[in-house]
Design an enzyme around this catalytic site. Structure first.
Site, PDB file in Angstrom:
ATOM      1  N   LYS A 103      41.179  36.760  38.513  1.00 18.08           N
ATOM      2  CA  LYS A 103      41.511  38.181  39.168  1.00 18.08           C
ATOM      3  C   LYS A 103      42.903  38.413  39.606  1.00 18.08           C
ATOM      4  O   LYS A 103      43.608  37.364  39.936  1.00 18.08           O
ATOM      5  CB  LYS A 103      40.363  38.520  40.392  1.00 18.08           C
ATOM      6  CG  LYS A 103      38.952  38.342  40.043  1.00 18.08           C
ATOM      7  CD  LYS A 103      38.207  38.486  41.351  1.00 18.08           C
ATOM      8  CE  LYS A 103      36.798  37.926  40.925  1.00 18.08           C
ATOM      9  NZ  LYS A 103      36.747  36.371  41.027  1.00 18.08           N
ATOM     10  N   HIS A 152      41.099  42.736  41.237  1.00 15.04           N
ATOM     11  CA  HIS A 152      40.418  42.244  42.374  1.00 15.04           C
ATOM     12  C   HIS A 152      39.929  43.436  43.354  1.00 15.04           C
ATOM     13  O   HIS A 152      38.879  43.675  43.917  1.00 15.04           O
ATOM     14  CB  HIS A 152      41.212  41.292  43.280  1.00 15.04           C
ATOM     15  CG  HIS A 152      40.307  40.015  43.988  1.00 15.04           C
ATOM     16  ND1 HIS A 152      40.649  39.020  43.822  1.00 15.04           N
ATOM     17  CD2 HIS A 152      39.171  40.402  44.517  1.00 15.04           C
ATOM     18  CE1 HIS A 152      39.361  38.256  44.607  1.00 15.04           C
ATOM     19  NE2 HIS A 152      38.678  39.108  44.991  1.00 15.04           N
ATOM     20  N   TYR A 155      42.081  32.927  45.942  1.00 12.28           N
ATOM     21  CA  TYR A 155      41.064  31.771  46.407  1.00 12.28           C
ATOM     22  C   TYR A 155      41.965  30.624  46.687  1.00 12.28           C
ATOM     23  O   TYR A 155      41.408  29.876  47.356  1.00 12.28           O
ATOM     24  CB  TYR A 155      39.899  31.418  45.393  1.00 12.28           C
ATOM     25  CG  TYR A 155      39.018  32.637  45.208  1.00 12.28           C
ATOM     26  CD1 TYR A 155      38.997  33.895  45.766  1.00 12.28           C
ATOM     27  CD2 TYR A 155      37.925  32.485  43.998  1.00 12.28           C
ATOM     28  CE1 TYR A 155      38.079  34.893  45.431  1.00 12.28           C
ATOM     29  CE2 TYR A 155      37.445  33.776  43.928  1.00 12.28           C
ATOM     30  CZ  TYR A 155      37.408  34.679  44.458  1.00 12.28           C
ATOM     31  OH  TYR A 155      36.583  35.750  44.310  1.00 12.28           O
ATOM     32  N   ASP A 214      33.963  31.703  37.554  1.00 12.93           N
ATOM     33  CA  ASP A 214      34.440  32.718  38.471  1.00 12.93           C
ATOM     34  C   ASP A 214      35.562  32.163  39.572  1.00 12.93           C
ATOM     35  O   ASP A 214      35.145  31.501  40.299  1.00 12.93           O
ATOM     36  CB  ASP A 214      33.555  33.816  38.987  1.00 12.93           C
ATOM     37  CG  ASP A 214      34.133  35.026  39.538  1.00 12.93           C
ATOM     38  OD1 ASP A 214      34.453  35.981  38.815  1.00 12.93           O
ATOM     39  OD2 ASP A 214      34.735  34.992  40.717  1.00 12.93           O
TER      40      ASP A 214
END
Length: 332
Positions: A105, A138, A76, A71
């Site tokens: 996402k 997201h 990030y 994931d």
């Protein structure tokens, strides 16, 4: 060790949940999924807050240890390194791209329909992949120089169009409220394949999980180890660290498991996938070995009741976004 697939279990209040699902629009005809969400491996590997300096090694080690579900997300900031880890891990594990499940996402700053395709192409380039198994929105929030607001339908419709290309197998959402999920279902041709949201013994969200079962939407639970994540900066008034909770420790000792394994098994037993993260090789292996930890119904029931005393949602950026999130859900 072969990974089990997510298997839904019937909720106790099935009739009530079915009625709630119907109210959300669950009886509408929807576009069939390219890949049924039941093929998501139950135990995944998360990459949130993993540093660029070691995330490549961590992802590679996860695949070598047996994980087949990774994931990740644009926000990030480590997808290029994650992609290198995927490539290295596939070689070391001796498996093919088609043997693993990759989720990423769409971030808030690309909700403009004209930017959605660009965001997907950048994600695929960063990860070094030709396609994603799952692409999630997201948050139901769009951000721009003019500010942040609840805005998701146009972006979802743009994702729907991309779903018909060879770049995506499934599309879904993350962190949506019941009203927002209803809005998506009733105003789109494609029902979300998966909904990812916070789930752990301090935030079990039983009715919300069961509603997704009735709707035929798979669930992935993030932060399955609760406030073990240092990002949450647990304060004096917060529950004890989940992995040090006396009930969790007692169950772990009785079953010969670690507390992390107990928490992960509890989540998987409820019919959804979980995505613990770690940069430590021993913890990566330990978490994967949760598949060998067996709990009895009594243990699961005991964990179910932890939220009676310690109900807590750790990830709620409503204040920073300036919008109301999770309306109608536990500890919103």
């Amino acid at each position: 060790m072969k990974l089990p697939l997510c298997i839904w279990t019937a909720p106790a209040a099935a009739a009530a949940v079915a009625a709630a699902a119907a109210a959300l629009g669950g009886n509408n005809l929807q576009q069939p999924l390219a890949v049924q969400p039941s093929t998501i491996p139950s135990l995944g590997f998360g990459t949130w807050n993993l540093d660029k300096s070691n995330v490549t090694e961590a992802v590679s080690a996860a695949l070598e240890a047996g994980y087949r579900h990774i994931d990740c997300a644009t926000i990030y900031g480590n997808q290029k390194e994650v992609g290198k880890g995927i490539a290295d891990g596939l070689k070391k594990a001796g498996v093919n791209r088609t043997d693993i499940w990759i989720t990423s996402k769409l971030w808030n700053d690309h909700h403009n329909p004209n930017l959605v395709g660009e965001a997907l192409d950048q994600t695929l380039s960063d990860l070094g992949l030709d396609y994603l198994d799952l692409w999630l929105m997201h948050w139901p929030v769009a951000s721009s120089p003019d500010g942040t607001k609840l805005d998701y339908l146009d972006a979802w419709h743009a994702m729907e169009k991309l779903h018909h290309t060879n770049k995506l197998r499934n599309i879904g959402v993350s962190n949506f409220s019941p009203a927002q999920l209803k809005d998506i279902i009733q105003n789109s041709d494609t029902k979300p394949a998966v909904h990812q949201f916070e789930l752990h013994p301090y935030l079990p969200q039983e009715d919300w999980v069961a509603t997704h079962e009735a709707l035929g939407i798979a669930v992935t639970g993030y932060s399955p180890l609760a406030n073990t994540n240092p990002t949450y900066n647990s304060g004096r008034d917060d529950p004890p660290f989940l992995l040090k909770n006396i009930d969790m420790v007692a169950i772990a000792d009785e079953r010969g498991c670690t507390t992390a394994q107990v928490a992960l098994v509890w989540g998987m037993s409820r019919g959804y996938s979980v995505i613990p993260k770690s940069s430590h090789l021993d913890h990566i292996k330990e978490n994967f070995e949760a598949l060998g930890c067996k709990l009895h119904r009594g243990h699961l029931d005991r964990i179910d009741h932890l939220s009676d005393k310690y109900l807590k949602r750790f990830n709620n950026p409503s204040k920073s976004y300036g919008v109301k999130l999770y309306d109608g859900l536990q500890d919103s």
